[in-house]
Enzyme design. Structure first.
Site, PDB file in Angstrom:
ATOM      1  CG  LEU A 511     -14.876  68.752  26.489  1.00  0.00           C
ATOM      2  CD1 LEU A 511     -16.077  69.119  27.745  1.00  0.00           C
ATOM      3  CD2 LEU A 511     -15.320  67.292  26.066  1.00  0.00           C
ATOM      4  N   GLY A 512     -13.529  71.801  23.630  1.00  0.00           N
ATOM      5  CA  GLY A 512     -13.774  72.831  22.401  1.00  0.00           C
ATOM      6  C   GLY A 512     -12.935  73.970  22.894  1.00  0.00           C
ATOM      7  N   GLY A 514     -13.114  78.318  22.270  1.00  0.00           N
ATOM      8  CA  GLY A 514     -14.138  79.336  21.740  1.00  0.00           C
ATOM      9  C   GLY A 514     -13.512  80.708  21.959  1.00  0.00           C
ATOM     10  CB  ALA A 515     -14.776  84.148  21.116  1.00  0.00           C
ATOM     11  N   GLY A 517     -12.467  81.149  25.629  1.00  0.00           N
ATOM     12  CA  GLY A 517     -11.621  80.407  26.308  1.00  0.00           C
ATOM     13  C   GLY A 517     -11.770  78.945  25.995  1.00  0.00           C
ATOM     14  CB  VAL A 519     -14.786  73.937  27.002  1.00  0.00           C
ATOM     15  CG1 VAL A 519     -15.834  73.162  27.804  1.00  0.00           C
ATOM     16  CG2 VAL A 519     -15.380  75.205  26.639  1.00  0.00           C
ATOM     17  CG  ASP A 629     -21.547  84.247  20.192  1.00  0.00           C
ATOM     18  OD1 ASP A 629     -21.763  84.325  19.018  1.00  0.00           O
ATOM     19  OD2 ASP A 629     -20.464  83.706  20.930  1.00  0.00           O
TER      20      ASP A 629
END
Ligand SMILES: *[C@@H]1O[C@H](CO)[C@@H](O)[C@H](O)[C@H]1NC(C)=O
Ligand SMILES: *[C@@H]1O[C@H](CO)[C@@H](O)[C@H](O)[C@H]1NC(C)=O
Ligand SMILES: *[C@@H]1O[C@H](CO)[C@@H](O)[C@H](O)[C@H]1NC(C)=O
Ligand SMILES: *[C@@H]1O[C@H](CO)[C@@H](O)[C@H](O)[C@H]1NC(C)=O
Ligand SMILES: *[C@@H]1O[C@H](CO)[C@@H](O)[C@H](O)[C@H]1NC(C)=O
Ligand SMILES: *[C@@H]1O[C@H](CO)[C@@H](O)[C@H](O)[C@H]1NC(C)=O
Ligand SMILES: *[C@@H]1O[C@H](CO)[C@@H](O)[C@H](O)[C@H]1NC(C)=O
Length: 794
Positions: A511-512, A514-515, A517, A519, A629
């Site tokens: 799904l995505g 990021g910094a 980890g 998802v 964040d």
């Protein structure tokens, strides 16, 4: 055929009361039990069932029958759900009244009564039936003929018997759902204590004139028979494993009739999931659509809507702008969170309201007007200008206007229309205590595979065969529930790595990233609707097991409608994963900077959502949390486009030991407050700064930093915003946005708030609570000072 009839006849023949084995403990006249903390009860000869007092709260006792040998001691019958007995109450076997329950002052709270004379003894039988009988073993009273909400194997219900669901999960007083085998032979389920209208019936056997008895037989089948024993209508289907299992069928407090089994072995060495598992499709199969009351609220309460859980039981939720009437009972409906639209002709207030979209949702009743051959914009406008319109349903050119209270609400893939629900733009209040939307924390998880692990080959084989037989008889997917593991320290649900591996199909759908980890999308349970987002944390940082769990539990304790809910976690060896609710509309970054610009009013709502979520984190929740964040990539949108903050606590959890200076960000004016780059203490004001940048982006529908901007002054939006404000030309910021241009007062107010948020001096920045009040218009926005960092950094 003959053997089947014989089998049924055997069940129909009343059990001879003199069977010695059934009577372990005979109770004689005068025997009594007292309601106190001593566990006094009368148990059946095998010890499997017990009769006695159960403590329901401080000094409140329920006279009940329960499964004695299993951990949760599930109650199957109760006497005084409507009036709990105070401490010191007594139940006694008396010659004239049968069982009599009296409070400490001797006042009668309940009595069984007797259908004859000559009471000699009472007994708790191994079937779960409690009987009162005469010397000649004539049954004078028994609990099987007076069921509460549960029926057990060997139990038969005669014409005129009623089964009443309890009020809520832990409240045993009578609720609004019941079923009855009427004197006319029909078995019907009712969504109301008293029948007002035929539409209150949500399931019926259609056996008027032929239905005779409802039977729960030893093979675990529940069915309705005719007088001659013929099965007229099965209520359960499939093969139910009986050997080694307890069974019960219950009309749940939410109106669904379910058959459950539970392994008799007190521990899980058998490999079968612990706890009660569902083994047959419930009745009705979809309660959300089965209940269509003309004058009642539907499956859920008024103004709320019903979605079908993984276990085919209803979940009741409030639409945007509404909150639960009673936070302890989600089935009690919802109330508007805002002052309703004024019907005062001179002030139609249309600019104060917005219609929020809910896909696959309908409130079929409460229609007062409908128009055909219209488009959606027409429908929106028609509802917006009509102060009586609480929501409009639009489908295929037809626009239905609905008034309050909305009833029979449901949402699901079976619905094809869309609801446009009217809410006041600043509907939201800054109180976070209201947000007790219950998440599906008790989601069931089916892992048959694990059944085959860790136990003896023979038991395995037996279970496998049982399972295969059971599978082959079933039309629907299995709903076996796996026990939910709760960590005692964190109070949160824990998952094994294997469970999450399976839930995400081997971490297939990303799904995505990021910094912290990556998802993945996952599904809990066997139905394909219970989506979750599983975040695999990238690195295992230095902090200890305890620290990790402490942080996770702090995150897990937050509960607010504008925070993405953490459902559980996995902490196993080098694997650390977090399981979140799934947000179907993705990130705010994609929504805001994507192809189509979201409307001004939608953006206003998102601003308010984020402000409230942050305000809750900073001030209202038990442990004050700094997000650290905030950026559009970390704001997610759910099915009804409500914005929720995600990844909270992760910054603290994972960046603790890293250097605070993140060089790539400096000079690009990202979302990080200046404190990060200087040796200054970090406070919740860093989030306020980031929120200010986010607000700028939401006003302008553009990224704050756009190196390719044509006009140099517009490369950093925050600076451009200040210039425009200073020159008195804020409308330049929303030039091509008609809606916003018409709302110039608010645009200007928001710009001023943003400028307050991005003050270099953290002390000058307002708190999130103050900002929320300013956004709502409850507090005047003062003229912001010149943000000096602008001057110095360019
Ligand atoms: C219970 O009912 C089912 C369905 O009618 C039947 O197949 C089964 O034989 C019955 N079992 C007993 C023990 O009567
Ligand atoms: C229970 O009481 C009845 C009636 O007095 C008697 O016939 C029966 O034998 C008793 N059973 C046991 C197990 O004591
Ligand atoms: C009551 O039963 C519970 C569970 O079996 C036990 O832990 C507790 O000590 C008992 N209390 C008394 C007063 O016997
Ligand atoms: C159960 O619910 C009823 C109906 O709302 C209420 O009157 C009663 O006080 C509740 N009982 C308990 C023990 O909470
Ligand atoms: C039993 O009764 C039902 C309904 O009354 C009837 O339809 C059926 O034919 C009867 N069966 C037998 C074997 O008598
Ligand atoms: C679990 O049940 C098995 C089989 O009855 C028994 O041998 C074992 O001792 C039990 N384990 C515990 C922890 O009670
Ligand atoms: C309608 O609005 C007028 C002017 O604002 C006000 O005086 C009047 O009280 C309002 N009437 C109602 C019923 O709210």
């Amino acid at each position: 055929m003959a053997s089947v009839i014989l089998g049924i006849l055997l069940v129909l023949v009343p059990l001879p009361l003199s069977t010695k084995a059934q009577f372990g403990g005979n109770l004689t006249l005068g025997n009594s039990l007292t309601a106190n903390d001593q566990n006094s009860s009368w148990s059946s000869p095998s010890g499997e069932f017990a009769f006695g007092f159960r403590r329901m709260g401080a000094g409140a006792y329920l006279l009940a029958i329960w499964f004695e040998k299993i951990e949760d001691k599930t109650i199957v019958w109760s006497a005084n759900g409507n009036s709990l007995a105070p401490e010191g109450s007594k139940v006694q076997l008396t010659a004239d009244g049968g069982l009599v329950l009296t409070d400490p002052r001797g006042r009668e709270l309940w009595s069984s009564g007797l259908t004859g004379t000559g009471l000699a003894y009472a007994a708790m039988l191994d079937t779960g039936n409690f009987i009162l009988a005469s010397v000649s073993h004539v049954k004078l009273w028994d609990s099987f003929s007076r069921p509460t909400d549960t029926i057990l194997p060997m139990q038969r219900l005669d014409l005129g018997t009623k089964v009443n669901a309890r009020y809520s999960k832990m409240n045993y007083s009578a609720g609004r759902f019941h079923f009855m085998l009427g004197d006319d032979g029909n078995l019907a389920f009712y969504a109301t204590p008293v029948l007002y209208d035929p539409s209150d019936i949500y399931w019926r056997s259609n056996t008027v004139g032929s239905g005779f008895q409802l039977i729960f037989n030893q093979s675990g089948q529940v069915y309705l028979t005719a007088r001659n024993g013929t099965v007229l209508e099965p209520l359960t289907s499939g093969t139910v494993p009986t050997n080694g299992f307890y069974q019960r069928a219950i009309l749940e407090y939410d109106g669904v009739f379910v058959l459950y089994i539970h392994p008799k072995m007190a521990n899980s060495s058998s490999g079968w999931p612990m706890g009660w598992s569902t083994v047959s499709p419930p009745i009705p199969p979809n309660i959300c659509t089965s209940i269509n009351q003309n004058s009642g609220s539907g499956a859920c309460g008024f103004n709320s809507y019903c979605t079908l859980g993984d276990d085919l039981r209803p979940r009741c939720q409030c639409p945007p702008g509404y909150t639960p009437l009673d936070s302890t009972n989600e089935m009690n409906g919802c109330i508007q969170d805002f002052v309703p639209q004024s019907c005062n002709g001179s002030r139609p207030e249309t600019d104060q309201f917005v219609l929020r979209e809910m896909l696959q949702t309908d409130w079929p009743a409460s229609v007062y007007e409908h128009s055909t051959g219209q488009n959606e914009d027409w429908c929106r406008e028609a509802c917006l200008v009509d102060c009586f319109c609480a929501a409009a349903i639009f489908e295929d050119g037809v626009c239905w206007k609905k008034k309050n209270p909305l009833s029979n609400g449901r949402m699901g893939s079976w619905e094809t229309g869309k609801t446009l629900i009217k809410v006041r733009i600043h509907d939201t209040t800054s109180k976070c205590t209201k947000n007790d939307q219950k998440k599906n924390k008790n989601t069931t998880l089916m892992i048959i595979g694990s059944v085959l692990l860790s136990c003896s080959v023979f038991v395995n084989l037996l279970l496998l065969i049982t399972y295969l037989i059971y599978r082959s008889f079933r039309s629907r997917d299995s709903k076996l529930s796996r026990p939910v593991q709760i960590n005692q320290v964190t109070g949160m649900r824990t998952f094994t790595y294997q469970e999450l591996h399976e839930a995400t199909y081997g971490f297939k759908e990303e799904l995505g990233r990021g910094a912290f980890g990556t998802v993945y999308k996952g599904v809990l349970g066997s139905e394909d609707t219970n989506f979750v987002a599983v975040k695999v944390l990238a690195t295992k940082t230095g902090e200890s097991e305890k620290e990790f769990e402490r942080e996770v539990s702090a995150i897990g304790r937050t509960d607010h409608k504008n925070l993405v809910q953490l459902l559980g976690y996995c902490n196993e060896g080098q694997h650390r994963l977090l399981v979140y609710e799934f947000m179907s509309n993705g990130t705010l970054a994609d929504f805001l900077f994507g192809a189509s610009r979201p409307s001004w009013y939608r953006r206003i709502e998102i601003v308010c959502n984020v402000a409230q979520g942050l305000s809750y984190l900073h001030e209202d929740c038990t442990r004050h949390i700094i997000h650290c964040d905030i950026k559009p990539q970390n704001i997610l949108l759910d099915g009804s486009l409500t914005a929720k903050i995600s990844d909270l606590g992760l910054a603290k959890l994972l960046m603790a030991n890293q250097t605070r200076t993140t060089t790539g960000v400096r000079g690009t004016r990202g979302y990080l407050a200046p404190e990060w780059f200087r040796n200054m203490p970090i406070s919740s004001k860093v989030d306020v700064y980031s929120f200010g940048i986010l607000l700028v982006e939401l006003i302008c529908c553009r990224k704050n930093y756009e190196p390719k901007a044509e006009i140099e002054a517009q490369i950093v939006m925050a600076d451009w915003v200040y210039d425009c404000y200073h020159n008195g030309s804020v409308l330049q910021l929303v030039e091509s946005d008609e809606e916003a241009s018409r709302d110039v007062k608010r645009v200007k107010g928001f710009v001023m708030i943003a400028l307050w948020c991005i003050q270099e001096d953290p002390a000058l920045r307002p708190t999130m609570k103050k900002i929320t009040q300013m956004l709502e218009g409850a507090v005047e926005v003062p003229v912001p000072p010149v943000p000096s960092s602008f001057m110095s950094s360019i």
